[in-house]
Design a protein around this motif. Structure first.
Motif, PDB file in Angstrom:
ATOM      1  N   ALA A   2     -27.166 -45.060  -4.241  1.00 17.51           N
ATOM      2  CA  ALA A   2     -26.711 -45.136  -2.861  1.00 17.51           C
ATOM      3  C   ALA A   2     -27.893 -45.165  -1.898  1.00 17.51           C
ATOM      4  O   ALA A   2     -29.016 -44.775  -2.228  1.00 17.51           O
ATOM      5  N   SER A   3     -27.621 -45.618  -0.688  1.00 17.63           N
ATOM      6  CA  SER A   3     -28.650 -45.620   0.347  1.00 17.63           C
ATOM      7  C   SER A   3     -28.937 -44.194   0.809  1.00 17.63           C
ATOM      8  O   SER A   3     -28.151 -43.275   0.571  1.00 17.63           O
ATOM      9  N   LEU A   4     -30.065 -44.015   1.471  1.00 16.06           N
ATOM     10  CA  LEU A   4     -30.498 -42.693   1.908  1.00 16.06           C
ATOM     11  C   LEU A   4     -30.635 -42.648   3.423  1.00 16.06           C
ATOM     12  O   LEU A   4     -31.033 -43.632   4.052  1.00 16.06           O
ATOM     13  N   TRP A   5     -30.337 -41.488   3.988  1.00 17.18           N
ATOM     14  CA  TRP A   5     -30.632 -41.242   5.393  1.00 17.18           C
ATOM     15  C   TRP A   5     -32.064 -40.731   5.531  1.00 17.18           C
ATOM     16  O   TRP A   5     -32.625 -40.151   4.589  1.00 17.18           O
ATOM     17  N   CYS A   6     -32.625 -40.944   6.707  1.00 13.81           N
ATOM     18  CA  CYS A   6     -33.985 -40.498   6.991  1.00 13.81           C
ATOM     19  C   CYS A   6     -33.990 -39.590   8.221  1.00 13.81           C
ATOM     20  O   CYS A   6     -33.410 -39.936   9.252  1.00 13.81           O
ATOM     21  N   VAL A   7     -34.620 -38.425   8.102  1.00 15.79           N
ATOM     22  CA  VAL A   7     -34.802 -37.502   9.219  1.00 15.79           C
ATOM     23  C   VAL A   7     -36.195 -37.724   9.812  1.00 15.79           C
ATOM     24  O   VAL A   7     -37.191 -37.725   9.081  1.00 15.79           O
ATOM     25  N   VAL A   8     -36.246 -37.913  11.123  1.00 11.22           N
ATOM     26  CA  VAL A   8     -37.512 -38.166  11.809  1.00 11.22           C
ATOM     27  C   VAL A   8     -37.723 -37.072  12.864  1.00 11.22           C
ATOM     28  O   VAL A   8     -37.123 -37.112  13.945  1.00 11.22           O
ATOM     29  N   PRO A   9     -38.554 -36.062  12.573  1.00  9.31           N
ATOM     30  CA  PRO A   9     -38.828 -35.035  13.585  1.00  9.31           C
ATOM     31  C   PRO A   9     -39.670 -35.618  14.719  1.00  9.31           C
ATOM     32  O   PRO A   9     -40.742 -36.172  14.481  1.00  9.31           O
ATOM     33  N   ALA A  91     -27.693 -31.634  10.782  1.00  7.10           N
ATOM     34  CA  ALA A  91     -26.922 -32.529  11.644  1.00  7.10           C
ATOM     35  C   ALA A  91     -26.570 -33.858  10.988  1.00  7.10           C
ATOM     36  O   ALA A  91     -25.889 -34.681  11.609  1.00  7.10           O
ATOM     37  N   LEU A  92     -27.008 -34.085   9.759  1.00  6.22           N
ATOM     38  CA  LEU A  92     -26.698 -35.348   9.087  1.00  6.22           C
ATOM     39  C   LEU A  92     -25.184 -35.530   8.948  1.00  6.22           C
ATOM     40  O   LEU A  92     -24.438 -34.556   8.861  1.00  6.22           O
ATOM     41  N   PRO A  93     -24.718 -36.754   8.897  1.00  8.95           N
ATOM     42  CA  PRO A  93     -23.262 -36.997   8.766  1.00  8.95           C
ATOM     43  C   PRO A  93     -22.705 -36.372   7.492  1.00  8.95           C
ATOM     44  O   PRO A  93     -23.417 -36.169   6.499  1.00  8.95           O
ATOM     45  N   ALA A  94     -21.426 -36.110   7.514  1.00  9.17           N
ATOM     46  CA  ALA A  94     -20.756 -35.483   6.374  1.00  9.17           C
ATOM     47  C   ALA A  94     -20.832 -36.334   5.121  1.00  9.17           C
ATOM     48  O   ALA A  94     -20.728 -35.822   4.006  1.00  9.17           O
ATOM     49  N   GLU A  95     -21.040 -37.629   5.305  1.00  6.70           N
ATOM     50  CA  GLU A  95     -21.141 -38.510   4.134  1.00  6.70           C
ATOM     51  C   GLU A  95     -22.374 -38.214   3.290  1.00  6.70           C
ATOM     52  O   GLU A  95     -22.443 -38.610   2.120  1.00  6.70           O
ATOM     53  N   VAL A  96     -23.367 -37.534   3.872  1.00  2.08           N
ATOM     54  CA  VAL A  96     -24.574 -37.169   3.134  1.00  2.08           C
ATOM     55  C   VAL A  96     -24.289 -35.851   2.415  1.00  2.08           C
ATOM     56  O   VAL A  96     -24.223 -34.794   3.036  1.00  2.08           O
ATOM     57  N   LYS A  97     -24.119 -35.905   1.132  1.00  2.00           N
ATOM     58  CA  LYS A  97     -23.726 -34.748   0.334  1.00  2.00           C
ATOM     59  C   LYS A  97     -24.922 -33.839   0.045  1.00  2.00           C
ATOM     60  O   LYS A  97     -26.075 -34.264   0.149  1.00  2.00           O
ATOM     61  N   PRO A  98     -24.651 -32.576  -0.333  1.00  2.00           N
ATOM     62  CA  PRO A  98     -25.746 -31.640  -0.602  1.00  2.00           C
ATOM     63  C   PRO A  98     -26.736 -32.130  -1.652  1.00  2.00           C
ATOM     64  O   PRO A  98     -27.943 -31.877  -1.541  1.00  2.00           O
ATOM     65  N   ASP A  99     -26.266 -32.843  -2.681  1.00  2.00           N
ATOM     66  CA  ASP A  99     -27.156 -33.313  -3.734  1.00  2.00           C
ATOM     67  C   ASP A  99     -27.785 -34.669  -3.444  1.00  2.00           C
ATOM     68  O   ASP A  99     -28.591 -35.163  -4.239  1.00  2.00           O
ATOM     69  N   ALA A 161     -51.673 -35.770   1.918  1.00  2.00           N
ATOM     70  CA  ALA A 161     -50.216 -35.879   1.962  1.00  2.00           C
ATOM     71  C   ALA A 161     -49.787 -36.785   3.112  1.00  2.00           C
ATOM     72  O   ALA A 161     -50.244 -36.632   4.245  1.00  2.00           O
ATOM     73  N   PHE A 162     -48.899 -37.734   2.804  1.00  2.00           N
ATOM     74  CA  PHE A 162     -48.326 -38.629   3.796  1.00  2.00           C
ATOM     75  C   PHE A 162     -46.815 -38.356   3.897  1.00  2.00           C
ATOM     76  O   PHE A 162     -46.283 -37.438   3.285  1.00  2.00           O
ATOM     77  N   THR A 163     -46.139 -39.178   4.659  1.00  2.00           N
ATOM     78  CA  THR A 163     -44.686 -39.264   4.629  1.00  2.00           C
ATOM     79  C   THR A 163     -44.335 -40.743   4.489  1.00  2.00           C
ATOM     80  O   THR A 163     -45.178 -41.607   4.751  1.00  2.00           O
ATOM     81  N   PRO A 164     -43.106 -41.071   4.056  1.00  5.54           N
ATOM     82  CA  PRO A 164     -41.981 -40.181   3.832  1.00  5.54           C
ATOM     83  C   PRO A 164     -42.176 -39.207   2.670  1.00  5.54           C
ATOM     84  O   PRO A 164     -42.945 -39.454   1.759  1.00  5.54           O
ATOM     85  N   GLN A 165     -41.400 -38.107   2.787  1.00  8.66           N
ATOM     86  CA  GLN A 165     -41.222 -37.172   1.687  1.00  8.66           C
ATOM     87  C   GLN A 165     -39.732 -37.169   1.368  1.00  8.66           C
ATOM     88  O   GLN A 165     -38.901 -37.336   2.261  1.00  8.66           O
ATOM     89  N   LEU A 166     -39.403 -37.036   0.095  1.00  2.93           N
ATOM     90  CA  LEU A 166     -38.035 -37.251  -0.356  1.00  2.93           C
ATOM     91  C   LEU A 166     -37.564 -36.079  -1.215  1.00  2.93           C
ATOM     92  O   LEU A 166     -38.209 -35.749  -2.212  1.00  2.93           O
ATOM     93  N   PHE A 167     -36.463 -35.453  -0.783  1.00  2.00           N
ATOM     94  CA  PHE A 167     -35.893 -34.318  -1.518  1.00  2.00           C
ATOM     95  C   PHE A 167     -34.376 -34.325  -1.372  1.00  2.00           C
ATOM     96  O   PHE A 167     -33.828 -34.987  -0.483  1.00  2.00           O
ATOM     97  N   ARG A 168     -33.718 -33.554  -2.237  1.00  2.00           N
ATOM     98  CA  ARG A 168     -32.275 -33.389  -2.092  1.00  2.00           C
ATOM     99  C   ARG A 168     -31.991 -32.591  -0.820  1.00  2.00           C
ATOM    100  O   ARG A 168     -32.701 -31.627  -0.498  1.00  2.00           O
ATOM    101  N   ARG A 169     -30.938 -32.988  -0.109  1.00  2.00           N
ATOM    102  CA  ARG A 169     -30.628 -32.365   1.179  1.00  2.00           C
ATOM    103  C   ARG A 169     -30.511 -30.845   1.069  1.00  2.00           C
ATOM    104  O   ARG A 169     -31.162 -30.103   1.820  1.00  2.00           O
ATOM    105  N   ALA A 170     -29.699 -30.358   0.140  1.00  2.00           N
ATOM    106  CA  ALA A 170     -29.446 -28.923   0.050  1.00  2.00           C
ATOM    107  C   ALA A 170     -30.680 -28.160  -0.420  1.00  2.00           C
ATOM    108  O   ALA A 170     -30.970 -27.064   0.071  1.00  2.00           O
TER     109      ALA A 170
END
Length: 229
Positions: A2-9, A91-99, A161-170
């Motif tokens: 599946a596609s991934l969401w990205c958080v941008v601080p 704040a990510l949409p509900a479609e983004v599951k914990p895993d 260390a650069f970004t993006p960094q990628l981890f499970r949401r939960a």
């Protein structure tokens, strides 16, 4: 996959650039810096949408709702980067599951390459999480308070260390909450994950994925924008 969401601080002010305008809104090649960053992320086929984390009272956000055909959502951040990333995850949409895996990317890295994002996803997802970076190639010195070189440090097994960094949401949210509960302020997401007992995979990326930090970096970033994709 599946596609991934990205958080941008994007709640910081970028004090090292100087001036009253937060650096993410300063012009770069005719557009605010942050718009270049968001466009790079949104045009990647694996990115489903972007969550931008703004500072309280931010009156310069241009109100983008879509970029590159992808949704752009916003939420308010906190005093530190780690606080803002956690707010973005919450704040990510509900479609983004914990895993589900989530990308976190610096607002001030507009030159990230699509190939590096793809490589990060390809290698870090099966590894349980990871980040872009580059091995140290320069000789590394340790300085004293007077800025005199007092020792040469080993550079083997040391990375930038650069970004993006990628981890499970939960997992990332839990690591950030645990750090906050312990009074610890990780400087990036991998640091929080390391503290929580994880060993993120380091994925080598292009060294022109620069973080715009000083006024001089804007000219370099503009040069690179035309030569990276």
């Amino acid at each position: 996959m599946a596609s991934l969401w990205c958080v941008v601080p994007a709640a910081g002010r970028g004090a090292r650039v100087g001036g009253d305008i937060p650096k993410q809104y300063l012009p770069l090649a005719g557009r605010p810096l942050i718009e270049h960053t968001l466009a790079r992320l949104a045009t990647h086929p694996r990115v489903a949408g972007v969550m931008v984390v703004l500072g309280a009272g931010d009156d310069r956000w241009p109100g983008l709702e879509r970029i590159g055909g992808k949704p752009v959502l916003t939420t308010l951040g906190g005093a530190e980067r780690c606080d803002s990333v956690l707010a973005g995850l919450d704040a990510l949409p509900a479609e983004v599951k914990p895993d589900d895996f989530v990308l976190v990317h610096d607002a001030a890295r507009p030159c990230v390459r699509a190939a590096d994002i793809a490589r990060l996803i390809e290698l870090a997802v099966p590894a349980g999480g990871g980040l872009l970076g580059a091995p140290l190639r320069d000789t590394l010195k340790r300085a004293d308070a007077a800025h005199r070189s007092v020792a040469t440090e080993p550079r083997e097994e040391r990375w930038r260390a650069f970004t993006p960094q990628l981890f499970r949401r939960a997992e990332l949210a839990a690591a950030l909450r645990a750090a906050a509960a312990g009074g610890f302020k990780p400087s990036d997401e991998a640091m929080a994950m390391e503290r929580a007992g994880h060993a993120p995979l380091l994925v080598e990326g292009a060294e022109d994925n620069i973080k715009v930090t000083t006024a001089a970096d804007f000219a370099l970033a503009e040069f690179l924008l035309d030569r990276t994709a």
